[in-house]
Design a protein around this motif. Structure first.
Motif, PDB file in Angstrom:
ATOM      1  N   ALA B  61      51.495  32.718  38.963  1.00 20.03           N
ATOM      2  CA  ALA B  61      50.540  32.064  38.250  1.00 20.03           C
ATOM      3  C   ALA B  61      49.100  32.666  37.973  1.00 20.03           C
ATOM      4  CB  ALA B  61      50.432  30.668  38.868  1.00 20.03           C
ATOM      5  N   LEU B  62      48.539  33.213  38.991  1.00 24.53           N
ATOM      6  CA  LEU B  62      47.337  33.724  39.136  1.00 24.53           C
ATOM      7  C   LEU B  62      47.419  35.206  38.626  1.00 24.53           C
ATOM      8  CD1 LEU B  62      45.902  32.329  42.369  1.00 24.53           C
ATOM      9  CD2 LEU B  62      45.713  31.382  39.909  1.00 24.53           C
ATOM     10  N   ASN B  63      46.377  35.848  38.043  1.00 28.17           N
ATOM     11  CA  ASN B  63      46.248  37.173  37.474  1.00 28.17           C
ATOM     12  C   ASN B  63      45.691  37.889  38.408  1.00 28.17           C
ATOM     13  OD1 ASN B  63      45.769  39.514  36.216  1.00 28.17           O
ATOM     14  ND2 ASN B  63      45.806  38.588  34.202  1.00 28.17           N
ATOM     15  N   ILE B  64      46.369  38.676  39.296  1.00 32.75           N
ATOM     16  CA  ILE B  64      45.800  39.290  40.520  1.00 32.75           C
ATOM     17  C   ILE B  64      44.891  40.474  39.834  1.00 32.75           C
ATOM     18  CG2 ILE B  64      46.029  40.653  42.461  1.00 32.75           C
ATOM     19  CD1 ILE B  64      48.304  38.910  43.365  1.00 32.75           C
ATOM     20  N   PRO B  65      45.347  41.446  39.096  1.00 33.07           N
ATOM     21  CA  PRO B  65      44.411  42.612  38.658  1.00 33.07           C
ATOM     22  C   PRO B  65      43.341  42.120  38.048  1.00 33.07           C
ATOM     23  CG  PRO B  65      46.772  42.854  37.914  1.00 33.07           C
ATOM     24  CD  PRO B  65      46.770  41.375  38.344  1.00 33.07           C
ATOM     25  N   VAL B  66      43.194  41.196  37.353  1.00 29.49           N
ATOM     26  CA  VAL B  66      41.939  40.778  36.753  1.00 29.49           C
ATOM     27  C   VAL B  66      40.797  40.414  37.737  1.00 29.49           C
ATOM     28  CG1 VAL B  66      40.679  38.863  35.120  1.00 29.49           C
ATOM     29  CG2 VAL B  66      42.737  39.990  34.501  1.00 29.49           C
ATOM     30  N   THR B  67      41.627  39.488  38.743  1.00 27.51           N
ATOM     31  CA  THR B  67      40.639  38.901  39.850  1.00 27.51           C
ATOM     32  C   THR B  67      40.383  39.951  40.766  1.00 27.51           C
ATOM     33  OG1 THR B  67      41.782  37.049  39.553  1.00 27.51           O
ATOM     34  CG2 THR B  67      40.346  37.072  41.362  1.00 27.51           C
ATOM     35  N   ALA B  68      40.986  41.251  40.811  1.00 25.61           N
ATOM     36  CA  ALA B  68      40.931  42.263  41.615  1.00 25.61           C
ATOM     37  C   ALA B  68      39.618  42.967  41.221  1.00 25.61           C
ATOM     38  CB  ALA B  68      41.994  43.202  41.959  1.00 25.61           C
ATOM     39  N   VAL B  69      39.756  43.299  39.879  1.00 31.36           N
ATOM     40  CA  VAL B  69      38.542  43.840  39.187  1.00 31.36           C
ATOM     41  C   VAL B  69      37.279  43.061  39.419  1.00 31.36           C
ATOM     42  CG1 VAL B  69      37.343  44.474  36.825  1.00 31.36           C
ATOM     43  CG2 VAL B  69      39.966  44.955  37.670  1.00 31.36           C
ATOM     44  N   ASN B  70      37.350  41.623  39.132  1.00 32.05           N
ATOM     45  CA  ASN B  70      36.293  40.864  39.459  1.00 32.05           C
ATOM     46  C   ASN B  70      35.663  40.899  40.803  1.00 32.05           C
ATOM     47  OD1 ASN B  70      34.704  39.066  38.098  1.00 32.05           O
ATOM     48  ND2 ASN B  70      35.585  37.328  38.296  1.00 32.05           N
ATOM     49  N   THR B  71      36.507  40.891  41.780  1.00 32.94           N
ATOM     50  CA  THR B  71      36.211  40.960  43.320  1.00 32.94           C
ATOM     51  C   THR B  71      35.709  42.318  43.492  1.00 32.94           C
ATOM     52  OG1 THR B  71      38.252  39.957  43.791  1.00 32.94           O
ATOM     53  CG2 THR B  71      37.121  41.217  45.686  1.00 32.94           C
ATOM     54  N   PHE B  72      35.955  43.396  42.652  1.00 32.90           N
ATOM     55  CA  PHE B  72      35.331  44.732  42.951  1.00 32.90           C
ATOM     56  C   PHE B  72      33.867  44.632  42.299  1.00 32.90           C
ATOM     57  CE2 PHE B  72      34.106  48.964  40.886  1.00 32.90           C
ATOM     58  CZ  PHE B  72      34.238  49.690  42.352  1.00 32.90           C
ATOM     59  N   LEU B 121      44.114  29.559  32.675  1.00 34.01           N
ATOM     60  CA  LEU B 121      45.050  28.701  33.675  1.00 34.01           C
ATOM     61  C   LEU B 121      45.375  27.291  32.943  1.00 34.01           C
ATOM     62  CD1 LEU B 121      44.275  29.626  37.239  1.00 34.01           C
ATOM     63  CD2 LEU B 121      46.299  29.999  36.094  1.00 34.01           C
ATOM     64  N   ALA B 122      44.358  26.866  32.534  1.00 32.01           N
ATOM     65  CA  ALA B 122      44.543  25.192  32.124  1.00 32.01           C
ATOM     66  C   ALA B 122      45.469  25.426  30.905  1.00 32.01           C
ATOM     67  CB  ALA B 122      43.248  24.715  31.713  1.00 32.01           C
ATOM     68  N   HIS B 123      45.252  26.467  30.038  1.00 33.95           N
ATOM     69  CA  HIS B 123      45.838  26.707  28.846  1.00 33.95           C
ATOM     70  C   HIS B 123      47.385  26.871  29.185  1.00 33.95           C
ATOM     71  CE1 HIS B 123      47.117  27.652  24.858  1.00 33.95           C
ATOM     72  NE2 HIS B 123      47.647  28.689  25.275  1.00 33.95           N
ATOM     73  N   LEU B 124      47.574  27.822  30.438  1.00 34.15           N
ATOM     74  CA  LEU B 124      48.813  28.063  30.770  1.00 34.15           C
ATOM     75  C   LEU B 124      49.813  26.623  31.321  1.00 34.15           C
ATOM     76  CD1 LEU B 124      50.230  30.647  30.691  1.00 34.15           C
ATOM     77  CD2 LEU B 124      49.736  31.220  32.728  1.00 34.15           C
ATOM     78  N   GLY B 125      48.895  25.866  31.861  1.00 38.46           N
ATOM     79  CA  GLY B 125      49.375  24.824  32.310  1.00 38.46           C
ATOM     80  C   GLY B 125      48.910  24.461  33.860  1.00 38.46           C
ATOM     81  N   LEU B 219      38.535  34.349  50.637  1.00 34.13           N
ATOM     82  CA  LEU B 219      38.958  33.487  49.390  1.00 34.13           C
ATOM     83  C   LEU B 219      40.238  34.280  48.805  1.00 34.13           C
ATOM     84  CD1 LEU B 219      36.533  31.108  48.330  1.00 34.13           C
ATOM     85  CD2 LEU B 219      38.273  30.779  49.923  1.00 34.13           C
ATOM     86  N   PHE B 220      39.445  35.514  48.208  1.00 33.43           N
ATOM     87  CA  PHE B 220      40.562  36.303  47.306  1.00 33.43           C
ATOM     88  C   PHE B 220      41.859  36.678  47.949  1.00 33.43           C
ATOM     89  CE2 PHE B 220      41.796  40.558  45.779  1.00 33.43           C
ATOM     90  CZ  PHE B 220      42.135  40.004  44.517  1.00 33.43           C
ATOM     91  N   THR B 221      41.454  37.002  49.309  1.00 33.83           N
ATOM     92  CA  THR B 221      42.788  37.262  50.235  1.00 33.83           C
ATOM     93  C   THR B 221      43.487  35.953  50.459  1.00 33.83           C
ATOM     94  OG1 THR B 221      41.241  38.664  51.518  1.00 33.83           O
ATOM     95  CG2 THR B 221      43.375  38.404  52.369  1.00 33.83           C
ATOM     96  N   ILE B 222      43.413  34.867  50.889  1.00 37.13           N
ATOM     97  CA  ILE B 222      44.153  33.870  51.078  1.00 37.13           C
ATOM     98  C   ILE B 222      44.429  33.192  49.833  1.00 37.13           C
ATOM     99  CG2 ILE B 222      43.239  33.537  53.371  1.00 37.13           C
ATOM    100  CD1 ILE B 222      41.863  30.897  52.634  1.00 37.13           C
ATOM    101  N   VAL B 223      43.752  32.864  48.934  1.00 41.77           N
ATOM    102  CA  VAL B 223      44.046  32.193  47.621  1.00 41.77           C
ATOM    103  C   VAL B 223      44.917  33.124  46.717  1.00 41.77           C
ATOM    104  CG1 VAL B 223      43.459  30.984  45.619  1.00 41.77           C
ATOM    105  CG2 VAL B 223      42.075  30.698  47.613  1.00 41.77           C
ATOM    106  N   TYR B 224      44.745  34.411  46.521  1.00 41.30           N
ATOM    107  CA  TYR B 224      45.473  34.983  45.693  1.00 41.30           C
ATOM    108  C   TYR B 224      46.370  36.087  46.310  1.00 41.30           C
ATOM    109  CZ  TYR B 224      41.901  33.758  42.114  1.00 41.30           C
ATOM    110  OH  TYR B 224      40.876  33.387  40.942  1.00 41.30           O
ATOM    111  N   LEU B 225      46.146  36.499  47.330  1.00 41.53           N
ATOM    112  CA  LEU B 225      46.997  37.455  47.695  1.00 41.53           C
ATOM    113  C   LEU B 225      48.331  37.219  48.905  1.00 41.53           C
ATOM    114  CD1 LEU B 225      44.633  40.408  48.315  1.00 41.53           C
ATOM    115  CD2 LEU B 225      46.052  39.910  46.278  1.00 41.53           C
ATOM    116  N   MET B 226      47.946  35.612  49.317  1.00 42.41           N
ATOM    117  CA  MET B 226      48.966  35.433  50.410  1.00 42.41           C
ATOM    118  C   MET B 226      49.768  34.118  49.969  1.00 42.41           C
ATOM    119  SD  MET B 226      46.399  35.426  53.819  1.00 42.41           S
ATOM    120  CE  MET B 226      47.508  34.781  54.981  1.00 42.41           C
TER     121      MET B 226
END
Lengths: 586, 226, 233
Positions: B61-72, B121-125, B219-226
């Protein structure tokens, strides 16, 4: 906005005081003024919380009878002067909320944290004077929001001061929507004020002690405020987090505490009490500190076991974090955890007992001057002991099964919060009043207030143990519904009448407080002949506090030092300077 | 001098620890922040353990690549913050301004990407309350078919949506506050308020900034990656 | 009146009451010592002309003694509490073969689900009675309790029994009543504006009375539910 501009380029002057009225008394950055502001705000809330309690007592003492002046209330609160159940639960909720968050806590931390810390450690002001001012005005806005809840549709929050979910999260079940949201919002905002205050106090104590003011020369009041500030700093954000989750559950449809979608009602209780138990010690530790100061001065003796008093404060502060589960023994929490929490809870009795015995040790072989503050301090020890001992009953899990959520708990918590914190506060207010306003409070009326309060207070709360042991539940709008509670009705009436008298007695204190402000006898620098640094500066202390930064030479409670003319040795006075000629060759 | 009165001790007193008040105060304040995020993360752990079936497979559901870039990007902003601090320690006013501006811009970008992610995400549902009725995600979950090269979506995601928006939202709020304070410090830097001898404001906001950055990595680790 | 715990009628009563009185005696002694000490010191050491306070900072021996005595006392209280707690609420405390009932709490009533004639809970012949729990005397009873809306607390003062009932959780509450008679059930957790009237009864019968009552109610429920039960199946 001349005031904001004025505040922005404010710089601290030690002596020159050419500030405008608004900057001096309204948007002041002087810790003493902010402290007094906090004090006045909290005393107003104290009176308000007391008024709510009177309405509760009316309903319990005289169920179904129209309240005096009850016809002035709108129909949504009382029908023809007779209180409605929904108003009763709002009263119970708001009495607790106001007393804990807007009366006792800001009196202890806001008034005395602000007023005493810089004066007693020899600092010109707080570390962050403007953040300090912001903290007060944030607290005021939280108070306004909390009060607004009474006037919104659906009435004020009605889920108890503990706000147990899902009742607090479900407007369809509680009948309250906006009131509960305001409750959450107000606590979140007040939390910010508390955290800013705590940050300020801790930084000030760590960084701004006068030369020579080592950790083990700090008065116990400062130690207690310091540890309580750490508890505020670390516990309040837990409450903020929980209140935010609750607010989201109510407004944007999150599911934290909603069992229908897998949310956990017990999560709220864990979060609330993980905050809530340290909060209990935030409400008592500073009072313990004030009483230690007042008792030592009143007995003209050093505090008995000064170091063990400090270790007791620290261990209470630490143990406070691992006992939250004792509020949840009957909640459905894993019963094996109950065991762990029993042991940790009972252990907290040990430092509490050490403190009580040390206070008695302080009086032992002293020369006790029973001024009003000293009376209140001794009253504190006597009443706190009862509150501490009744706590042993509920720490024993099997006994707690029976007395949990009964009036036994109500009695216990009032012996700690009224008998403890409030008597401690009366001692502190009467003791430091001359330093705040430059005048003494009236001793005669102070003593009258003490004795009447002592009598009526016990008449109110002592019988509550008894009706609790008979199973009388808390937060019950009409006890006459139950057959097993019917025989207790006369006791309830007795408690209510005593409560009205107790409330009326506080009028003496209020009048004494206000009249002394204008007409009280002028106080000198050191009316109690105390040793603290605050007494070496004029009363009231000027902006910037000290003419020159004091240097500390002595432990905090050097009373009746042998071989000295005076029976007290101020912290900033070298021992040999004040030695009487007769003792010189000693 | 305005800066000195804001963060520094009033005249005459020597800090007992040798560290100025602003820095001590910020460390203490961060202790409070740690407890705040502990409450959020603790609740997340309790809810997830109670209902693991409500969590979508990472990346579904979450876009990891986009958020990974954001994290970077956010990590980069910590580097620019360090650069700004190093610059003023050398008395390099120009460097200070440049690196502060960079930090503000990167911080603002991070928040913008997060807002974009929410809207998407809201658009996606996915809403804080769970699936949005009639949305793509809700339909896919109801039909039980595989979604985006992963397994089928969870039947209900009430807790997933709840914790995702609350945790990332409060972090985003902290970043926003940080950007605002940083903008204020930058404004003061452009007015030449910081010197080699006294640049406490830069150091104090830097502490906060690094903290917020660190929280995001968790947060990125536990919310997105786990 | 006055700290005397009222008469109780379950097997938990003697143990919980005993513990209560033990704690009452221990805390009572501490209470009397401290309060008398305070009053005595207040008189004995009150300021008088010519009296000077002694310059004493503490006494290590005294402090060690009262710390140790307090610690030992509270640990003893803790140890005495453990077995009683385990008996009432321990993980596996519910005795095997206990009579089971369903209890569903909602604003503001207690609904009791009884096993029908087959003696099995959660079968088609179960029936429900509002605010009435009927149990036989001297039999282990377990309530499978849930809440529909908010947290309630099942409280029977005469049994010394209290258990919060949380929506989304299943609580197993057990007891064994020792004397026949009607007793009141109260809600002990604030559950809304009608919290104060969330009252129900537990009636403890002799075994014969109980069997008779159960048969009557089951038959009554059967006849009432027959048409709808047929329709739904």
């Amino acid at each position: 906005m001349a005031t904001t501009a004025a505040v922005v380029d404010h710089a601290t002057h030690a002596h020159a005081d050419d500030r405008s009225f608004i900057r001096k008394y309204i948007f002041s950055t002087d810790h003493k003024i902010i402290g007094i502001q906090f004090g006045l705000m909290s005393l107003v809330f104290l009176a308000l919380g007391g008024t709510l309690a009177m309405m509760i007592r009316w309903q319990l003492g005289f169920p179904g009878k129209p309240m005096p002046l009850g016809s002035l209330l709108p129909e949504t609160m009382a029908a023809g002067g007779i209180m409605l159940p929904e108003f009763y639960v709002a009263l119970v909720t708001m009495h607790g909320t106001i007393m804990v968050f807007f009366a006792i806590m800001p009196l202890l931390m806001g008034l005395f944290g602000n007023f005493l810390i810089p004066l007693k450690i020899g600092a010109p002001d707080m570390a962050f004077p403007r953040i300090n001012m912001a903290s007060f005005w944030i607290a005021v806005s939280a108070g306004v929001l909390m009060m607004a809840g009474f006037f919104v549709e659906g009435g004020h929050a009605g889920a108890g001061w503990t706000g147990y979910a899902p009742l607090s999260a479900r407007p369809d079940l509680s009948g309250v929507s906006l009131g509960q949201e305001l409750w959450c919002l107000s606590l979140i905002i007040l939390g910010l004020a508390s955290i800013l205050g705590a940050t300020n106090y801790i930084t000030t104590v760590i960084n701004m002690r006068a030369p020579g003011m080592t950790w083990f020369r700090l008065p116990l009041s400062i130690w207690a405020l310091f540890i309580a500030s750490i508890l505020v700093l670390l516990a309040i954000p837990i409450l903020s987090g929980a209140a935010i989750m609750l607010l989201f559950d109510q407004t944007i449809g999150t599911n934290f505490f909603n069992p229908a979608t897998g949310g956990q009602p017990l999560l709220w209780q864990h979060l609330f009490w993980y905050f809530g138990h340290p909060e209990v010690y935030i409400l008592i530790l500073p009072a313990m500190g004030f009483v230690s100061d007042v008792l030592a001065c009143g007995s003209r003796k050093p505090v008995f076991g000064y170091h063990s008093m400090i270790y007791a404060i620290i261990s209470i502060g630490f143990l406070g974090w691992i006992v939250w589960g004792h509020h949840m023994f009957q909640s459905g929490m894993n019963p094996t955890l109950g065991m762990t929490f029993t042991i940790s809870t009972l252990l907290i009795a040990v430092p509490s007992a050490i403190k009580v015995f040390n206070w008695m040790g302080t009086m032992w072989r002293g020369s006790i001057h029973f001024t009003t503050p000293v009376l209140h301090a001794v009253g504190f020890v006597a009443m706190f002991t009862i509150g501490g001992l009744s706590g042993v009953f509920m720490s024993s899990t099997p006994v707690d099964i029976y007395i949990h959520d009964t009036y036994f708990i109500v009695a216990h918590l009032h012996y700690v919060l009224f008998g403890g914190s409030l008597f401690g506060l009366f001692a502190a207010i009467t003791f430091w009043y001359p330093k705040m306003f430059g005048r003494m409070m009236n001793e005669f009326w102070g003593k009258v207030h003490f004795w009447l309060t002592m009598v009526f207070y016990n008449a109110v709360f002592w019988p509550m143990h008894d009706i609790g042991v008979h199973g009388h539940m808390r937060r019950i709008y009409d006890p006459s519904q139950y057959d097993f509670l019917k025989p207790l009705a006369p006791v309830n009436t007795f408690i209510s009448i005593s409560a009205f008298l107790l409330f009326a007695t506080q009028g003496i204190f209020a009048l004494n407080f206000i009249i002394s402000w204008f007409k009280g006898e002028k106080a000198g620098r050191n009316p109690w002949k105390d040793t603290g640094l605050e007494w070496s500066t004029p009363s009231p202390a000027p902006h910037g506090n000290f003419e020159k930064t004091p240097t500390v030479y002595n432990a905090p409670y050097e009373f009746s030092v042998p071989g000295m003319a005076e029976d007290y040795l101020p912290q900033d006075q070298k021992a040999d300077q004040s030695r009487a000629p007769a003792g010189a060759g000693h | 001098m305005a800066n000195a009165t804001m963060m520094g001790p009033p005249a005459e007193t020597q800090p007992a620890t040798g560290v100025y008040n602003g820095k001590v105060g910020m460390w203490i304040f961060l202790g409070s922040e740690v407890m705040f995020f502990t409450a959020l993360i603790g609740s997340y752990i309790i809810l997830r353990f109670a209902h693991p079936e409500q969590w979508a497979t990472p990346g579904q559901a979450l876009n990891i690549p986009v958020t990974a870039v954001n994290t970077f990007l956010l990590i980069c902003s910590s580097v620019t913050m360090v650069k700004a601090f190093a610059a003023i320690q050398d008395g390099d006013q120009k460097g200070l301004r440049m690196w502060l501006v960079a930090t503000v811009l990167i911080g603002a970008t991070f928040v913008s990407v997060q807002v974009y992610e929410y809207v998407h995400l809201a658009h996606l549902g996915l809403l804080p309350s769970g699936y949005r009725e009639g949305s793509d995600l809700a339909n896919a979950a109801a039909s039980g078919v595989a979604w985006k090269a992963g397994p089928a979506l969870p039947a209900a995601v009430g807790l997933y949506g709840t914790t995702f928006y609350t945790m990332t939202g409060f972090h985003g709020f902290h970043v926003t506050m940080g950007v605002l304070c940083m903008a204020f410090v930058t404004w003061k830097a452009f007015n030449g308020k910081y010197t080699v001898a006294d640049h406490r404001g830069v150091e104090v906001i830097g502490l906060y900034w690094h903290f917020v950055d660190l929280v995001w990595i968790i947060l990125f680790t536990i919310v997105y990656l786990m | 009146m006055g700290w005397i715990i009222p008469h109780g009628v379950s097997t938990f009563t003697p143990e919980i009451d005993r513990l209560y009185y033990i704690i009452l005696v221990i805390t009572g002694i501490a209470f009397v010592l401290v309060e008398i000490g305070l009053i005595y010191f207040s008189f004995k050491y009150r300021a008088q002309p010519g009296r000077k306070a002694h310059y004493i900072h503490g006494n290590v021996t005294a402090e060690v003694i009262w710390t140790a005595v307090t610690a030992v006392t509270v640990v003893i209280i803790g140890i005495m509490s453990v077995p009683v707690w385990n008996k009432v609420k321990g993980r596996n405390s519910v005795p095997a073969g206990a009579l089971a009932y369903n209890v569903t709490a909602k604003q503001f009533e207690w609904n009791v689900g009884y096993p029908g004639p087959d003696g099995q809970l959660n079968t088609a012949d179960d029936f429900k009675v509002r605010n009435q729990l009927h149990v036989p005397v001297n039999r282990d009873v377990v309530l499978e309790a849930t809440a529909e809306d908010v947290i309630h607390s099942f409280f029977v003062p005469a049994f010394r029994l209290k258990q919060d009932v949380v929506p989304g959780m299943r609580m197993r509450i057990w007891f064994r009543a020792t004397e026949p008679g009607p007793y009141e059930i109260a809600c002990a957790e604030l559950c809304g504006l009608g919290h104060y009237k969330m009252r129900a009864f537990v009636t403890v019968h002799t075994q014969e009375e109980y069997d008779q009552w159960l048969a009557e109610r089951a038959a009554q429920a059967q006849s009432e539910a027959q048409p709808s039960a047929v329709a739904s199946r």
